[in-house]
Design a protein around this motif. Sequence first.
Motif, mmCIF file in Angstrom:
data_model
loop_
_atom_site.group_PDB
_atom_site.id
_atom_site.type_symbol
_atom_site.label_atom_id
_atom_site.label_comp_id
_atom_site.label_asym_id
_atom_site.label_seq_id
_atom_site.Cartn_x
_atom_site.Cartn_y
_atom_site.Cartn_z
ATOM 1 N N UNK A 190 0.819 -1.215 0.000
ATOM 2 C CA UNK A 190 0.000 0.000 0.000
ATOM 3 C C UNK A 190 0.855 1.269 0.000
ATOM 4 N N UNK A 191 1.907 1.373 0.823
ATOM 5 C CA UNK A 191 2.798 2.548 0.683
ATOM 6 C C UNK A 191 3.415 2.644 -0.704
ATOM 7 N N UNK A 192 3.765 1.480 -1.277
ATOM 8 C CA UNK A 192 4.328 1.474 -2.626
ATOM 9 C C UNK A 192 3.293 1.941 -3.646
ATOM 10 N N UNK A 193 2.066 1.481 -3.486
ATOM 11 C CA UNK A 193 0.993 1.872 -4.400
ATOM 12 C C UNK A 193 0.702 3.364 -4.302
ATOM 13 N N UNK A 194 0.699 3.889 -3.086
ATOM 14 C CA UNK A 194 0.451 5.329 -2.908
ATOM 15 C C UNK A 194 1.566 6.171 -3.502
ATOM 16 N N UNK A 195 2.779 5.633 -3.463
ATOM 17 C CA UNK A 195 3.915 6.405 -3.974
ATOM 18 C C UNK A 195 4.040 6.317 -5.493
ATOM 19 N N UNK A 196 3.828 5.131 -6.050
ATOM 20 C CA UNK A 196 4.064 4.925 -7.490
ATOM 21 C C UNK A 196 2.798 4.986 -8.338
ATOM 22 N N UNK A 197 1.627 4.948 -7.694
ATOM 23 C CA UNK A 197 0.347 5.022 -8.414
ATOM 24 C C UNK A 197 0.246 3.911 -9.464
ATOM 25 N N UNK A 198 0.069 4.266 -10.705
ATOM 26 C CA UNK A 198 -0.153 3.277 -11.757
ATOM 27 C C UNK A 198 1.065 2.396 -12.032
ATOM 28 N N UNK A 199 2.236 2.833 -11.568
ATOM 29 C CA UNK A 199 3.468 2.058 -11.787
ATOM 30 C C UNK A 199 3.811 1.167 -10.595
ATOM 31 N N UNK A 200 2.818 0.915 -9.723
ATOM 32 C CA UNK A 200 3.122 0.213 -8.473
ATOM 33 C C UNK A 200 3.578 -1.228 -8.675
ATOM 34 N N UNK A 201 3.303 -1.812 -9.836
ATOM 35 C CA UNK A 201 3.723 -3.197 -10.060
ATOM 36 C C UNK A 201 5.048 -3.324 -10.798
ATOM 37 N N UNK A 202 5.595 -2.232 -11.245
ATOM 38 C CA UNK A 202 6.864 -2.313 -11.976
ATOM 39 C C UNK A 202 8.010 -2.860 -11.127
ATOM 40 N N UNK A 203 8.115 -2.521 -9.826
ATOM 41 C CA UNK A 203 9.186 -3.138 -9.029
ATOM 42 C C UNK A 203 9.093 -4.661 -8.990
ATOM 43 N N UNK A 204 7.863 -5.189 -9.009
ATOM 44 C CA UNK A 204 7.699 -6.644 -9.023
ATOM 45 C C UNK A 204 8.152 -7.229 -10.358
ATOM 46 N N UNK A 205 7.953 -6.486 -11.441
ATOM 47 C CA UNK A 205 8.431 -6.936 -12.748
ATOM 48 C C UNK A 205 9.947 -7.039 -12.760
ATOM 49 N N UNK A 206 10.606 -6.101 -12.074
ATOM 50 C CA UNK A 206 12.069 -6.144 -11.976
ATOM 51 C C UNK A 206 12.506 -7.407 -11.227
ATOM 52 N N UNK A 207 11.803 -7.725 -10.141
ATOM 53 C CA UNK A 207 12.110 -8.937 -9.382
ATOM 54 C C UNK A 207 11.939 -10.178 -10.254
ATOM 55 N N UNK A 208 10.850 -10.233 -11.008
ATOM 56 C CA UNK A 208 10.573 -11.380 -11.867
ATOM 57 C C UNK A 208 11.664 -11.552 -12.926
ATOM 58 N N UNK A 209 12.109 -10.432 -13.510
ATOM 59 C CA UNK A 209 13.172 -10.512 -14.521
ATOM 60 C C UNK A 209 14.475 -10.998 -13.898
ATOM 61 N N UNK A 210 14.787 -10.505 -12.703
ATOM 62 C CA UNK A 210 15.983 -10.977 -12.007
ATOM 63 C C UNK A 210 15.883 -12.448 -11.649
ATOM 64 N N UNK A 211 14.684 -12.871 -11.284
ATOM 65 C CA UNK A 211 14.485 -14.285 -10.945
ATOM 66 C C UNK A 211 14.669 -15.175 -12.167
ATOM 67 N N UNK A 212 14.278 -14.688 -13.342
ATOM 68 C CA UNK A 212 14.473 -15.460 -14.571
ATOM 69 C C UNK A 212 15.960 -15.723 -14.809
#
Length: 253
Positions: A190-212
């Motif tokens: 929720x703090x991440x969502x409030x700070x990044x708004x529509x881009x709140x899921x991009x940090x998770x995409x970075x994690x997924x790419x690193x995990x690949x």
Amino acid sequence: AASERQLLGGGDGGRRGGGGDGGGLRSLLSDSVARRGLFICVTCHVCQQFSGINNVFNYSTIFLTSNGVDAATVVIISVLMNVGNVAITVVSVRLMDLSGRRSLMLVSCVGMALSTVALTTSLSCPGHGWTAPLAIASVVGFVMSFGVGLGPVPWLLPAELFAPDRCALGASVSAGSNWMANFVVGQAFMPLSNALKSACFLPFAVVVCGFAVFVTRTVPETKGKSLDQILFELSAHTAQGRPTVLRKPGGRF
């Protein structure tokens, strides 16, 4: 076969139940083969949660509504998301033995990363005719991509990467890391969502790419292999952390 037993038997990783005492966490960590299996399993479990999957289920209504998605579309997304999750779980049971564990996790990572980019695009451009369909497709695609590999495979790996006398403890530590990661991500979203708004899921995409990258370099393929073969492979990793497929003297894997 004798040379394989010699390699695995030199440490505690060669003990496979029956006569051995699995010991505690200190014993697990002192065993180089079990330690590597634990590193792989814990990383997979933590990244499973840091992919953001539970935030989609727990907070989808909140973050979609707050980013301009109408109530009717949110309801459709919620229904299709859960239907898709059940459907892909049934399919993944069959796919694991057909395609292999590593392949399915890599497919998950690619699908989730692309779905996250699509979701971010839809949330960043409200009011267009394509926004609602893209939001629906991206969320459902995210959940179904997760269910292909990143959802089930981490729970399967402890049974395949630990000797029987290490498996219970290894699985317990892995599951504990999963729940701790779940707690951290849940508190941070929720703090991440409030700070990044529509881009709140991009940090998770970075994690997924690193995990690949991690899966490609570190996780051994266990499909169609015996426990002895898998432990032998874990014990023979190169200095760069890449799995080395070895052959038994006088035989082959």
